[in-house]
Design a protein around this motif. Structure first.
Motif, PDB file in Angstrom:
ATOM      1  N   ILE A 189       0.902  -1.064   0.029  1.00 57.16           N
ATOM      2  CA  ILE A 189      -0.004  -0.009   0.106  1.00 57.16           C
ATOM      3  C   ILE A 189       0.940   1.375  -0.010  1.00 57.16           C
ATOM      4  CG2 ILE A 189      -1.863   1.424   1.356  1.00 57.16           C
ATOM      5  CD1 ILE A 189      -2.766  -1.301   2.342  1.00 57.16           C
ATOM      6  N   ALA A 190       0.710   2.159  -1.051  1.00 53.41           N
ATOM      7  CA  ALA A 190       1.287   3.455  -1.001  1.00 53.41           C
ATOM      8  C   ALA A 190       0.606   4.553  -0.667  1.00 53.41           C
ATOM      9  CB  ALA A 190       1.675   3.734  -2.597  1.00 53.41           C
ATOM     10  N   THR A 191       1.104   5.239   0.378  1.00 52.66           N
ATOM     11  CA  THR A 191       0.115   6.503   1.040  1.00 52.66           C
ATOM     12  C   THR A 191       1.148   7.577   0.950  1.00 52.66           C
ATOM     13  OG1 THR A 191      -1.252   7.029   2.605  1.00 52.66           O
ATOM     14  CG2 THR A 191       0.614   5.566   3.270  1.00 52.66           C
ATOM     15  N   ASP A 203       2.965   3.918  12.423  1.00 57.41           N
ATOM     16  CA  ASP A 203       3.039   4.930  11.378  1.00 57.41           C
ATOM     17  C   ASP A 203       1.996   4.965  10.293  1.00 57.41           C
ATOM     18  OD1 ASP A 203       4.960   5.928  12.826  1.00 57.41           O
ATOM     19  OD2 ASP A 203       6.598   5.116  11.501  1.00 57.41           O
ATOM     20  N   VAL A 204       1.660   3.876   9.650  1.00 58.63           N
ATOM     21  CA  VAL A 204       0.824   4.077   8.509  1.00 58.63           C
ATOM     22  C   VAL A 204      -0.690   4.108   9.084  1.00 58.63           C
ATOM     23  CG1 VAL A 204       0.310   1.418   8.480  1.00 58.63           C
ATOM     24  CG2 VAL A 204       0.315   2.562   6.706  1.00 58.63           C
ATOM     25  N   VAL A 205      -0.691   4.122  10.253  1.00 57.69           N
ATOM     26  CA  VAL A 205      -2.193   4.341  10.777  1.00 57.69           C
ATOM     27  C   VAL A 205      -2.354   6.031  10.783  1.00 57.69           C
ATOM     28  CG1 VAL A 205      -3.891   4.323  12.667  1.00 57.69           C
ATOM     29  CG2 VAL A 205      -2.645   2.175  12.064  1.00 57.69           C
ATOM     30  N   ARG A 206      -1.431   6.306  11.224  1.00 58.04           N
ATOM     31  CA  ARG A 206      -1.267   7.861  11.327  1.00 58.04           C
ATOM     32  C   ARG A 206      -1.347   8.486  10.062  1.00 58.04           C
ATOM     33  NH1 ARG A 206       3.327  11.024  11.889  1.00 58.04           N
ATOM     34  NH2 ARG A 206       4.525   9.095  12.334  1.00 58.04           N
ATOM     35  N   PHE A 207      -0.757   7.985   9.011  1.00 56.85           N
ATOM     36  CA  PHE A 207      -0.418   8.421   7.513  1.00 56.85           C
ATOM     37  C   PHE A 207      -1.954   8.346   6.929  1.00 56.85           C
ATOM     38  CE2 PHE A 207       4.241   6.980   7.560  1.00 56.85           C
ATOM     39  CZ  PHE A 207       4.600   8.183   8.446  1.00 56.85           C
ATOM     40  N   LEU A 208      -2.407   7.201   7.123  1.00 59.77           N
ATOM     41  CA  LEU A 208      -3.940   6.860   6.632  1.00 59.77           C
ATOM     42  C   LEU A 208      -5.001   7.914   7.034  1.00 59.77           C
ATOM     43  CD1 LEU A 208      -3.698   3.108   6.078  1.00 59.77           C
ATOM     44  CD2 LEU A 208      -3.741   4.819   4.381  1.00 59.77           C
ATOM     45  N   ARG A 209      -4.855   8.095   8.368  1.00 65.69           N
ATOM     46  CA  ARG A 209      -5.802   9.173   8.904  1.00 65.69           C
ATOM     47  C   ARG A 209      -5.649  10.551   8.504  1.00 65.69           C
ATOM     48  NH1 ARG A 209      -5.059   6.355  14.730  1.00 65.69           N
ATOM     49  NH2 ARG A 209      -7.265   5.339  14.598  1.00 65.69           N
ATOM     50  N   HIS A 210      -4.263  10.910   8.013  1.00 67.05           N
ATOM     51  CA  HIS A 210      -4.141  12.320   7.368  1.00 67.05           C
ATOM     52  C   HIS A 210      -4.556  12.188   6.023  1.00 67.05           C
ATOM     53  CE1 HIS A 210      -1.941  15.666   6.436  1.00 67.05           C
ATOM     54  NE2 HIS A 210      -1.382  15.194   5.427  1.00 67.05           N
ATOM     55  N   ASP A 211      -4.418  11.219   5.309  1.00 64.38           N
ATOM     56  CA  ASP A 211      -4.852  11.054   3.788  1.00 64.38           C
ATOM     57  C   ASP A 211      -5.158   9.552   3.598  1.00 64.38           C
ATOM     58  OD1 ASP A 211      -4.945  11.091   1.006  1.00 64.38           O
ATOM     59  OD2 ASP A 211      -2.932  12.001   0.715  1.00 64.38           O
ATOM     60  N   PRO A 212      -6.372   9.313   3.361  1.00 68.43           N
ATOM     61  CA  PRO A 212      -6.930   8.084   3.153  1.00 68.43           C
ATOM     62  C   PRO A 212      -7.023   7.479   1.703  1.00 68.43           C
ATOM     63  CG  PRO A 212      -8.921   9.695   3.599  1.00 68.43           C
ATOM     64  CD  PRO A 212      -7.542  10.315   3.572  1.00 68.43           C
ATOM     65  N   GLU A 213      -6.505   8.260   0.879  1.00 67.00           N
ATOM     66  CA  GLU A 213      -6.285   8.001  -0.553  1.00 67.00           C
ATOM     67  C   GLU A 213      -4.849   7.364  -0.691  1.00 67.00           C
ATOM     68  OE1 GLU A 213      -8.482   8.447  -3.169  1.00 67.00           O
ATOM     69  OE2 GLU A 213      -9.596   9.098  -1.510  1.00 67.00           O
ATOM     70  N   VAL A 214      -5.163   6.071  -1.373  1.00 71.15           N
ATOM     71  CA  VAL A 214      -3.894   5.025  -1.379  1.00 71.15           C
ATOM     72  C   VAL A 214      -3.701   4.332  -2.843  1.00 71.15           C
ATOM     73  CG1 VAL A 214      -3.839   4.500   0.937  1.00 71.15           C
ATOM     74  CG2 VAL A 214      -5.193   2.849  -0.887  1.00 71.15           C
ATOM     75  N   ALA A 215      -2.612   3.967  -3.225  1.00 67.69           N
ATOM     76  CA  ALA A 215      -2.423   2.962  -4.223  1.00 67.69           C
ATOM     77  C   ALA A 215      -2.206   1.805  -3.862  1.00 67.69           C
ATOM     78  CB  ALA A 215      -1.361   3.641  -5.207  1.00 67.69           C
ATOM     79  N   PHE A 216      -2.265   0.656  -4.494  1.00 68.33           N
ATOM     80  CA  PHE A 216      -1.845  -0.819  -3.886  1.00 68.33           C
ATOM     81  C   PHE A 216      -1.592  -1.537  -5.054  1.00 68.33           C
ATOM     82  CE2 PHE A 216      -6.350  -0.779  -4.943  1.00 68.33           C
ATOM     83  CZ  PHE A 216      -6.497  -1.973  -5.551  1.00 68.33           C
ATOM     84  N   ASN A 262      -5.969   1.874  -7.327  1.00 69.82           N
ATOM     85  CA  ASN A 262      -6.194   3.069  -6.196  1.00 69.82           C
ATOM     86  C   ASN A 262      -7.308   2.890  -5.496  1.00 69.82           C
ATOM     87  OD1 ASN A 262      -7.933   4.679  -7.736  1.00 69.82           O
ATOM     88  ND2 ASN A 262      -6.035   5.106  -9.018  1.00 69.82           N
ATOM     89  N   GLY A 263      -7.430   3.390  -4.516  1.00 67.76           N
ATOM     90  CA  GLY A 263      -8.714   3.559  -3.784  1.00 67.76           C
ATOM     91  C   GLY A 263      -8.714   4.408  -2.354  1.00 67.76           C
ATOM     92  N   ARG A 300     -11.046   1.781  -6.157  1.00 64.28           N
ATOM     93  CA  ARG A 300     -11.924   2.609  -7.032  1.00 64.28           C
ATOM     94  C   ARG A 300     -11.502   2.068  -8.584  1.00 64.28           C
ATOM     95  NH1 ARG A 300     -11.117   6.688  -4.789  1.00 64.28           N
ATOM     96  NH2 ARG A 300      -8.826   7.328  -5.373  1.00 64.28           N
ATOM     97  N   ALA A 301     -10.246   1.795  -8.635  1.00 63.52           N
ATOM     98  CA  ALA A 301      -9.898   1.233  -9.870  1.00 63.52           C
ATOM     99  C   ALA A 301      -8.819   0.071  -9.531  1.00 63.52           C
ATOM    100  CB  ALA A 301      -9.119   2.120 -10.912  1.00 63.52           C
ATOM    101  N   VAL A 302      -8.754  -1.060 -10.390  1.00 61.06           N
ATOM    102  CA  VAL A 302      -8.229  -2.190 -10.610  1.00 61.06           C
ATOM    103  C   VAL A 302      -7.794  -2.555 -11.862  1.00 61.06           C
ATOM    104  CG1 VAL A 302      -8.033  -4.722  -9.748  1.00 61.06           C
ATOM    105  CG2 VAL A 302      -9.380  -3.248  -8.179  1.00 61.06           C
ATOM    106  N   TYR A 303      -6.370  -2.585 -11.841  1.00 60.95           N
ATOM    107  CA  TYR A 303      -5.792  -3.183 -13.249  1.00 60.95           C
ATOM    108  C   TYR A 303      -5.141  -4.522 -13.073  1.00 60.95           C
ATOM    109  CZ  TYR A 303      -2.847  -3.281 -17.369  1.00 60.95           C
ATOM    110  OH  TYR A 303      -2.263  -3.605 -18.663  1.00 60.95           O
ATOM    111  N   SER A 304      -5.480  -5.569 -13.832  1.00 54.43           N
ATOM    112  CA  SER A 304      -5.062  -6.711 -13.733  1.00 54.43           C
ATOM    113  C   SER A 304      -3.720  -7.169 -14.850  1.00 54.43           C
ATOM    114  CB  SER A 304      -5.902  -7.931 -13.554  1.00 54.43           C
ATOM    115  OG  SER A 304      -6.492  -7.871 -14.755  1.00 54.43           O
ATOM    116  N   TRP A 305      -2.699  -7.773 -14.760  1.00 58.57           N
ATOM    117  CA  TRP A 305      -1.961  -8.233 -15.629  1.00 58.57           C
ATOM    118  C   TRP A 305      -1.548  -9.866 -15.217  1.00 58.57           C
ATOM    119  CZ3 TRP A 305      -0.274  -5.456 -11.615  1.00 58.57           C
ATOM    120  CH2 TRP A 305       0.824  -6.117 -10.799  1.00 58.57           C
ATOM    121  N   ASP A 306      -1.278 -10.596 -16.236  1.00 56.48           N
ATOM    122  CA  ASP A 306      -0.748 -12.023 -16.240  1.00 56.48           C
ATOM    123  C   ASP A 306       0.138 -12.246 -17.247  1.00 56.48           C
ATOM    124  OD1 ASP A 306      -0.729 -14.730 -16.248  1.00 56.48           O
ATOM    125  OD2 ASP A 306      -2.834 -15.030 -15.491  1.00 56.48           O
ATOM    126  N   TYR A 307       1.368 -12.539 -16.717  1.00 55.42           N
ATOM    127  CA  TYR A 307       2.329 -12.960 -17.885  1.00 55.42           C
ATOM    128  C   TYR A 307       2.647 -14.392 -18.236  1.00 55.42           C
ATOM    129  CZ  TYR A 307       3.252  -7.824 -17.692  1.00 55.42           C
ATOM    130  OH  TYR A 307       3.566  -6.632 -17.639  1.00 55.42           O
TER     131      TYR A 307
END
Length: 154
Positions: free
Chosen positions: A26-28, A58-71, A86-87, A134-141
């Protein structure tokens, strides 16, 4: 409503999320707006990804500050496959450790290990992280890289 794109159908994405026992990345953003990446165990429930972590992480504090993430949830062995997106996250107490206990069962196969006992300690406060994609992109090689070319079970 989640926007699904890429190689897999929505059902195939859900099947991957149910079966894969690889962590989610999870990127925040930290309060100073710099990026932060964390890796957590997840479970997939009712269209959302759920994680648990210590209430003082720490991540809890960061997510409280900004709930938008990439994953990202993807394999580390060939043939590479997975999802990214993202979501938005919602935080709540996991005081009865329901989510955590389910994650321990999923990733460790039981609650008897020293790690499981430490995580389930009564003195440890847990937070549930519910990520609504919100958006999910899949790939399979698999086709390009060949099935069975050293892939380990997830």
């Amino acid at each position: 409503m989640t926007d699904f794109r890429g190689t897999w159908t929505e059902d195939e994405v859900e099947e991957f999320l149910q079966e894969a026992t690889i962590p989610i990345r999870i990127a925040t953003r930290r309060p100073d707006d710099s990026p932060w990446l964390v890796t957590l165990w997840y479970r997939y429930r009712d269209g959302a990804l759920e994680c648990a972590t210590g209430a003082n992480a720490d991540v809890v504090r960061f997510l409280r500050h900004d709930p938008e993430v990439a994953f990202d949830i993807s394999t580390n062995d060939v043939p590479y496959r997975g999802i990214r997106g993202n979501g938005t996250v919602e935080l709540s107490s996991d005081s009865d450790k329901t989510v955590l206990r389910d994650l321990i069962e999923r990733y460790l196969g039981g609650t008897g290990s020293p790690l499981a006992r430490r995580l389930l300690d009564d003195d440890r406060d847990e937070v549930r992280i519910r990520l609504e994609p919100r958006a999910v992109y899949s790939w399979d090689y698999s086709e390009r890289m060949g099935k069975g070319t050293g892939e380990k079970s997830e």
